[in-house]
Design a protein around this motif. Structure first.
Motif, PDB file in Angstrom:
ATOM      1  N   TRP A  82       0.825  -1.208   0.000  1.00  0.00           N
ATOM      2  CA  TRP A  82       0.000   0.000   0.000  1.00  0.00           C
ATOM      3  C   TRP A  82       0.857   1.255   0.000  1.00  0.00           C
ATOM      4  O   TRP A  82       0.481   2.268  -0.609  1.00  0.00           O
ATOM      5  CB  TRP A  82      -0.956  -0.031   1.187  1.00  0.00           C
ATOM      6  N   HIS A  83       2.002   1.199   0.672  1.00  0.00           N
ATOM      7  CA  HIS A  83       2.919   2.336   0.651  1.00  0.00           C
ATOM      8  C   HIS A  83       3.412   2.581  -0.773  1.00  0.00           C
ATOM      9  O   HIS A  83       3.343   3.703  -1.290  1.00  0.00           O
ATOM     10  CB  HIS A  83       4.100   2.057   1.587  1.00  0.00           C
ATOM     11  N   PHE A  84       3.887   1.523  -1.415  1.00  0.00           N
ATOM     12  CA  PHE A  84       4.385   1.644  -2.784  1.00  0.00           C
ATOM     13  C   PHE A  84       3.235   1.981  -3.731  1.00  0.00           C
ATOM     14  O   PHE A  84       3.399   2.754  -4.678  1.00  0.00           O
ATOM     15  CB  PHE A  84       5.054   0.340  -3.218  1.00  0.00           C
ATOM     16  N   GLY A  85       2.064   1.394  -3.483  1.00  0.00           N
ATOM     17  CA  GLY A  85       0.911   1.645  -4.336  1.00  0.00           C
ATOM     18  C   GLY A  85       0.481   3.102  -4.305  1.00  0.00           C
ATOM     19  O   GLY A  85       0.181   3.704  -5.345  1.00  0.00           O
ATOM     20  N   ILE A  86       0.457   3.712  -3.105  1.00  0.00           N
ATOM     21  CA  ILE A  86       0.081   5.123  -2.993  1.00  0.00           C
ATOM     22  C   ILE A  86       1.107   6.002  -3.695  1.00  0.00           C
ATOM     23  O   ILE A  86       0.763   6.955  -4.397  1.00  0.00           O
ATOM     24  CB  ILE A  86      -0.063   5.514  -1.508  1.00  0.00           C
ATOM     25  N   PHE A  87       2.391   5.666  -3.480  1.00  0.00           N
ATOM     26  CA  PHE A  87       3.441   6.402  -4.196  1.00  0.00           C
ATOM     27  C   PHE A  87       3.203   6.343  -5.698  1.00  0.00           C
ATOM     28  O   PHE A  87       3.276   7.358  -6.401  1.00  0.00           O
ATOM     29  CB  PHE A  87       4.820   5.814  -3.872  1.00  0.00           C
ATOM     30  N   TYR A  88       2.910   5.151  -6.201  1.00  0.00           N
ATOM     31  CA  TYR A  88       2.776   4.957  -7.645  1.00  0.00           C
ATOM     32  C   TYR A  88       1.544   5.679  -8.199  1.00  0.00           C
ATOM     33  O   TYR A  88       1.570   6.183  -9.330  1.00  0.00           O
ATOM     34  CB  TYR A  88       2.724   3.465  -7.959  1.00  0.00           C
ATOM     35  N   ILE A 138      15.089   6.850  -6.086  1.00  0.00           N
ATOM     36  CA  ILE A 138      13.747   7.149  -6.597  1.00  0.00           C
ATOM     37  C   ILE A 138      13.279   8.494  -6.071  1.00  0.00           C
ATOM     38  O   ILE A 138      12.789   9.347  -6.832  1.00  0.00           O
ATOM     39  CB  ILE A 138      12.753   6.039  -6.192  1.00  0.00           C
ATOM     40  N   ALA A 139      13.431   8.704  -4.768  1.00  0.00           N
ATOM     41  CA  ALA A 139      12.995   9.962  -4.156  1.00  0.00           C
ATOM     42  C   ALA A 139      13.713  11.157  -4.770  1.00  0.00           C
ATOM     43  O   ALA A 139      13.098  12.191  -5.073  1.00  0.00           O
ATOM     44  CB  ALA A 139      13.230   9.918  -2.645  1.00  0.00           C
ATOM     45  N   PHE A 140      15.031  11.013  -4.995  1.00  0.00           N
ATOM     46  CA  PHE A 140      15.810  12.113  -5.564  1.00  0.00           C
ATOM     47  C   PHE A 140      15.351  12.438  -6.984  1.00  0.00           C
ATOM     48  O   PHE A 140      15.141  13.612  -7.336  1.00  0.00           O
ATOM     49  CB  PHE A 140      17.294  11.748  -5.576  1.00  0.00           C
ATOM     50  N   ALA A 143      11.894  13.989  -7.051  1.00  0.00           N
ATOM     51  CA  ALA A 143      11.987  15.375  -6.581  1.00  0.00           C
ATOM     52  C   ALA A 143      12.546  16.279  -7.686  1.00  0.00           C
ATOM     53  O   ALA A 143      12.084  17.413  -7.879  1.00  0.00           O
ATOM     54  CB  ALA A 143      12.868  15.451  -5.336  1.00  0.00           C
ATOM     55  N   LEU A 144      13.553  15.766  -8.428  1.00  0.00           N
ATOM     56  CA  LEU A 144      14.101  16.525  -9.551  1.00  0.00           C
ATOM     57  C   LEU A 144      13.040  16.732 -10.626  1.00  0.00           C
ATOM     58  O   LEU A 144      12.963  17.798 -11.259  1.00  0.00           O
ATOM     59  CB  LEU A 144      15.302  15.778 -10.129  1.00  0.00           C
ATOM     60  N   ASN A 145      12.198  15.724 -10.830  1.00  0.00           N
ATOM     61  CA  ASN A 145      11.070  15.837 -11.763  1.00  0.00           C
ATOM     62  C   ASN A 145      10.126  16.951 -11.328  1.00  0.00           C
ATOM     63  O   ASN A 145       9.597  17.703 -12.148  1.00  0.00           O
ATOM     64  CB  ASN A 145      10.329  14.500 -11.829  1.00  0.00           C
ATOM     65  N   ALA A 146       9.922  17.071 -10.010  1.00  0.00           N
ATOM     66  CA  ALA A 146       9.080  18.148  -9.479  1.00  0.00           C
ATOM     67  C   ALA A 146       9.697  19.511  -9.798  1.00  0.00           C
ATOM     68  O   ALA A 146       8.988  20.458 -10.173  1.00  0.00           O
ATOM     69  CB  ALA A 146       8.911  17.983  -7.969  1.00  0.00           C
ATOM     70  N   VAL A 147      11.009  19.610  -9.674  1.00  0.00           N
ATOM     71  CA  VAL A 147      11.701  20.870  -9.980  1.00  0.00           C
ATOM     72  C   VAL A 147      11.502  21.240 -11.450  1.00  0.00           C
ATOM     73  O   VAL A 147      11.188  22.396 -11.783  1.00  0.00           O
ATOM     74  CB  VAL A 147      13.206  20.747  -9.653  1.00  0.00           C
ATOM     75  N   PHE A 165       1.428  21.600 -15.850  1.00  0.00           N
ATOM     76  CA  PHE A 165       2.707  21.294 -15.213  1.00  0.00           C
ATOM     77  C   PHE A 165       2.787  21.790 -13.771  1.00  0.00           C
ATOM     78  O   PHE A 165       3.722  21.435 -13.049  1.00  0.00           O
ATOM     79  CB  PHE A 165       3.860  21.811 -16.064  1.00  0.00           C
ATOM     80  N   LEU A 166       1.812  22.579 -13.355  1.00  0.00           N
ATOM     81  CA  LEU A 166       1.701  22.869 -11.928  1.00  0.00           C
ATOM     82  C   LEU A 166       1.302  21.593 -11.196  1.00  0.00           C
ATOM     83  O   LEU A 166       1.810  21.297 -10.106  1.00  0.00           O
ATOM     84  CB  LEU A 166       0.649  23.958 -11.687  1.00  0.00           C
ATOM     85  N   ILE A 167       0.407  20.814 -11.814  1.00  0.00           N
ATOM     86  CA  ILE A 167       0.020  19.513 -11.255  1.00  0.00           C
ATOM     87  C   ILE A 167       1.223  18.579 -11.221  1.00  0.00           C
ATOM     88  O   ILE A 167       1.433  17.856 -10.242  1.00  0.00           O
ATOM     89  CB  ILE A 167      -1.119  18.889 -12.086  1.00  0.00           C
ATOM     90  N   VAL A 168       2.027  18.610 -12.275  1.00  0.00           N
ATOM     91  CA  VAL A 168       3.226  17.769 -12.324  1.00  0.00           C
ATOM     92  C   VAL A 168       4.144  18.094 -11.151  1.00  0.00           C
ATOM     93  O   VAL A 168       4.609  17.200 -10.431  1.00  0.00           O
ATOM     94  CB  VAL A 168       3.981  17.957 -13.654  1.00  0.00           C
ATOM     95  N   GLY A 169       4.400  19.363 -10.936  1.00  0.00           N
ATOM     96  CA  GLY A 169       5.289  19.771  -9.855  1.00  0.00           C
ATOM     97  C   GLY A 169       4.776  19.363  -8.487  1.00  0.00           C
ATOM     98  O   GLY A 169       5.528  18.814  -7.664  1.00  0.00           O
ATOM     99  N   ILE A 170       3.494  19.591  -8.239  1.00  0.00           N
ATOM    100  CA  ILE A 170       2.912  19.280  -6.925  1.00  0.00           C
ATOM    101  C   ILE A 170       2.915  17.780  -6.668  1.00  0.00           C
ATOM    102  O   ILE A 170       3.341  17.313  -5.606  1.00  0.00           O
ATOM    103  CB  ILE A 170       1.478  19.836  -6.835  1.00  0.00           C
ATOM    104  N   THR A 171       2.427  17.005  -7.631  1.00  0.00           N
ATOM    105  CA  THR A 171       2.316  15.553  -7.415  1.00  0.00           C
ATOM    106  C   THR A 171       3.685  14.890  -7.310  1.00  0.00           C
ATOM    107  O   THR A 171       3.872  13.975  -6.502  1.00  0.00           O
ATOM    108  CB  THR A 171       1.500  14.890  -8.544  1.00  0.00           C
ATOM    109  N   MET A 172       4.650  15.327  -8.107  1.00  0.00           N
ATOM    110  CA  MET A 172       5.979  14.736  -8.034  1.00  0.00           C
ATOM    111  C   MET A 172       6.649  15.060  -6.702  1.00  0.00           C
ATOM    112  O   MET A 172       7.389  14.231  -6.149  1.00  0.00           O
ATOM    113  CB  MET A 172       6.845  15.213  -9.204  1.00  0.00           C
ATOM    114  N   ALA A 173       6.409  16.247  -6.172  1.00  0.00           N
ATOM    115  CA  ALA A 173       6.974  16.602  -4.866  1.00  0.00           C
ATOM    116  C   ALA A 173       6.390  15.708  -3.773  1.00  0.00           C
ATOM    117  O   ALA A 173       7.108  15.217  -2.889  1.00  0.00           O
ATOM    118  CB  ALA A 173       6.697  18.076  -4.553  1.00  0.00           C
ATOM    119  N   ILE A 174       5.089  15.471  -3.831  1.00  0.00           N
ATOM    120  CA  ILE A 174       4.442  14.594  -2.847  1.00  0.00           C
ATOM    121  C   ILE A 174       4.951  13.166  -3.001  1.00  0.00           C
ATOM    122  O   ILE A 174       5.258  12.481  -2.015  1.00  0.00           O
ATOM    123  CB  ILE A 174       2.910  14.640  -3.020  1.00  0.00           C
ATOM    124  N   ALA A 175       5.044  12.699  -4.251  1.00  0.00           N
ATOM    125  CA  ALA A 175       5.516  11.334  -4.506  1.00  0.00           C
ATOM    126  C   ALA A 175       6.946  11.141  -4.019  1.00  0.00           C
ATOM    127  O   ALA A 175       7.306  10.080  -3.495  1.00  0.00           O
ATOM    128  CB  ALA A 175       5.424  11.015  -6.002  1.00  0.00           C
TER     129      ALA A 175
END
Length: 442
Positions: free
Chosen positions: A251-257, A316-318, A321-325, A411-421
């Protein structure tokens, strides 16, 4: 599972390890996956005119396909754990081939036939990504080489995109859209035959150790302690799917995905549109995808190697996060009001796409959280869960664009969701902790 055998260590062999033949087969499966997703987009207008259908009606072809493609991942995973990865992946390739060939012959008869036959292809491609590949790589590569192994497979998708953009229009122009599906279906069938001939369940069938395993180590059946725990779990009603669903990491990985897929889909659906929306033509906009595809292939190859040397979940996290940037950066640039520079647009599209090369690490990491006897079921469940993100991403981006009239806002959605992920990925437990949780759940 690796087991040290002092007196029966495999003889050292010269030449290319057979694991790379397995990687070639995996690479070709990714050709099937992405070409099946992109071919309808390339031939969309021709199909719509031939069937006399509206855009919304034609959209049902890919929508129904995606339901089966994303929704049946867990079923293929369970099947692979039951009958073996070789039989399962050959069946998946064969079903994709049948669907494509039937679509080519029957789709011209009407929209209903087109939807049903392409859904068959979706059923097949569902088994060619998250469900089975992590288990195959885990068997053929030692733990510190699995990232490299996966990085040789996943670029098949972007390679497919590069080839498809050139070859598909030529086939459609000379032979028609229907025959293009027949031809690709035949290619899928040839790939299925190649895999049926070359694939093996594991290196032990050929008397080999997994690639990268130290001297004196060979692939072996599950040790008695592992088998005993599996039997105990089954005795307690612990089927593979039940065991997977009880594990917190699922479930942790699933929510991330899910969160990751929202951002990923919001980006991929609007790359071309963002470039066109600021005044450039379709050819210029489409070139951004080709450039980005090359960057993604390079990133996949690099990240696979790097993930064998660092903690995978941290990498993965790094990268996410770069994708969010890059997502936030592209959003601010598109909405800045400044004169748009095509090179800068290419930079941001390439940067966002290159970051998605982390899929190599995501698939490898997901597979390592599960024991071999439930590995395909585990990754298959995670792959099915992400269907939520696959549908929410384009929908949320579309709602925001409709409300604001600005395509770049996607791409505002992209930034927000990637930061959370990225935050969710960083909080994932290490592999050893997740396995202890699995033992406690049993």
């Amino acid at each position: 599972m690796l087991q040290t055998v002092e007196d029966a260590a495999p003889k050292k062999r010269s030449g290319l390890h057979y694991a790379f033949v397995i990687c070639l087969g995996g690479f070709l499966t990714q050709f099937i996956v992405l070409s099946a997703q992109r071919l309808p987009a390339i031939s969309l207008e021709s199909i719509r005119q031939a069937l006399g259908a509206s855009y919304s009606e034609i959209g049902l072809i890919t929508s129904v396909y995606m339901i089966f493609y994303a929704g049946l991942s867990f079923a293929w995973g369970m099947l692979a754990d039951k009958i073996g990865t070789r039989k399962a992946i050959v069946a998946a390739c064969s079903l994709a081939a049948v669907g494509a060939i039937l679509f080519g012959f029957l789709a011209p008869m009407g929209l209903g036939a087109a939807i049903v036959t392409w859904a068959i292809a979706g059923c097949g491609t569902a088994g060619l990504l998250m469900a089975i590949l992590p288990k195959i790589v885990s068997r053929w590569f030692a733990p510190h080489k699995r990232g490299m192994g996966m990085s040789l497979i996943t670029p098949g998708a972007n390679f497919s995109a590069l080839v498809l953009g050139i070859v598909a229009p030529m086939i459609i122009g000379s032979l028609g859209w229907a025959m293009s599906y027949v031809i690709f279906g035949i290619i899928y069938a040839i790939i299925a035959i190649f895999i049926a001939i070359t694939f093996r369940e594991g290196p032990e069938e050929l008397g080999l150790a997994p690639y990268g395993a130290p001297e004196g180590v060979q692939a072996a059946p599950e040790p008695k302690v592992e088998a005993g725990r599996a039997e105990k779990a089954k005795g307690n009603g612990g089927s593979a799917i039940a065991r997977v669903l009880k594990m917190p990491i699922t479930w942790h990985f699933g929510i991330f995905y899910i969160i990751y897929q929202i951002g990923y889909m919001a980006a991929t659906q609007y790359y071309v549109a963002t470039v066109q929306a600021v005044g450039f033509d379709l050819a210029q906009a489409s070139l951004s995808i080709s450039i980005a595809g090359v960057c993604c292939i390079i990133t996949e190859l690099i990240l696979g190697q790097v993930s064998d040397r660092v903690e995978r979940k941290s990498l993965i996290a790094f990268m996410v996060a770069l994708n969010a940037v890059f997502g936030f950066g592209y959003f601010f640039y598109l909405t800045s009001g400044a004169a748009m520079n095509l090179a800068v647009l290419y930079f941001f599209v390439a940067g966002n796409t290159a970051c998605t090369g982390v899929i190599t690490v995501i698939m490898t990491c997901a597979g390592e959280y599960y024991d071999d006897e439930i590995r395909a079921t585990g990754t298959g469940v995670v792959g099915t869960i992400n269907i939520v993100g696959r549908y929410l991403g384009p929908w949320l981006a579309g709602v925001v664009i409709d409300m604001t009239g600005v395509v770049g806002n996607s791409f505002l959605i992209v930034g927000i969701t990637m930061a959370i992920a990225a935050a969710i990925a960083f909080a994932m437990p290490k592999r050893g902790v997740a396995r202890k949780q699995m033992q406690q759940a049993e």
